[in-house]
Scaffold this motif. Sequence first.
Motif, short mmCIF file in Angstrom:
data_model
loop_
_atom_site.label_atom_id
_atom_site.label_comp_id
_atom_site.label_asym_id
_atom_site.label_seq_id
_atom_site.Cartn_x
_atom_site.Cartn_y
_atom_site.Cartn_z
N ASN A 125 33.16 35.12 34.41
CA ASN A 125 34.19 35.09 35.46
C ASN A 125 35.04 33.82 35.43
OD1 ASN A 125 33.18 37.57 36.53
ND2 ASN A 125 31.55 36.42 37.56
N THR A 127 38.35 31.94 33.63
CA THR A 127 39.55 32.33 32.89
C THR A 127 40.43 31.12 32.56
OG1 THR A 127 40.64 32.89 34.98
CG2 THR A 127 39.67 34.70 33.72
N LYS A 282 43.31 39.57 29.87
CA LYS A 282 42.41 38.41 29.96
C LYS A 282 42.52 37.55 28.70
CE LYS A 282 37.61 36.96 30.50
NZ LYS A 282 36.19 37.36 30.68
#
Length: 322
Positions: A125, A127, A282
Amino acid sequence: MSKPIALQRVRGIVVYRNGALGDTIVTFPVLQNLRLAFPHVPLHFVASEEVGLLAQTCGLTDSVVSADSEWARKWFAGDAAGMRALVEGADALIAFTSEDDELEETARGAGFGFIRFQSPTLPANTTIHIVDHLLRALNGLIDGPLERIPSIRLPREQVVPARRILDESGLRSGTPYVFIHTGASSRQRVWPYAVDFARLLREKTGCTPVLHMGPIEKENAALEPHEVADMPILGPFTVLELAAALSCAAAYVGSDTGPSHLSAALGILTFTVFSGNDEGRKNAVVWSPRGQRAHALYAQEGQEWPSPEQVVQALILSGVLP
């Protein structure tokens, strides 16, 4: 840059980074900053042999030890004496691998007084960009702002042989060309419009497209021989040959893969295409190649991938084409 007390009297630094081309290039800023902070300290790079040779050729490290070498095997086997004999004099270790008590004990037995582990992967989680994550290995070791863009310059004598390869493929010296990397190590990251883009580029600009396939990409790049019979196809290359061929290009276009990071680090005008799915979005945040002339191209709303027209337009607007 000032040095912390922990490394003021360091006699040699080993950086361990085992990974593929892109994984290793995003680690180059660690080498760049160590080189600036410790210009007279021998720097040893344990990495993929070909990418390590690139780093040494470009002045980022003094020596290269293959990550598949006896040194690495001895470390993971707990052989401190054998490990010490292969990198003599080094007393600081920065290792991009998961922290491990046994590995640390072996390294200390090999004479490393300073040891820093840094995970090569992002925590769940998270980034942030992968370069910024890897640079955390230098926290508290170097004061002041850090270089955060992989940057290398290939010596001229390394570029000259590439001209021979290009001449043999029919590209005359001085002919501007766009280097198009056609694949990726994962099928999910392969831009499916590379050939359509190449044809449109030639039609709209008159610029020569050159298609490239690496050893892994030959399996994942769906190129039919009849589709590309009228286009130069290069590769597979060694990493140094690939860097030399890229250095002669007007621009580069490729998907989220190692050669895109290499092109960006060399300062070539680089366009990296990302898919519009969740993984692509992502990856565009975490893995987009960094460089002074690097650009990420994203799929527009309703698209799975950037279209050939979108990429050609980006190249035209760049002003690099004749």
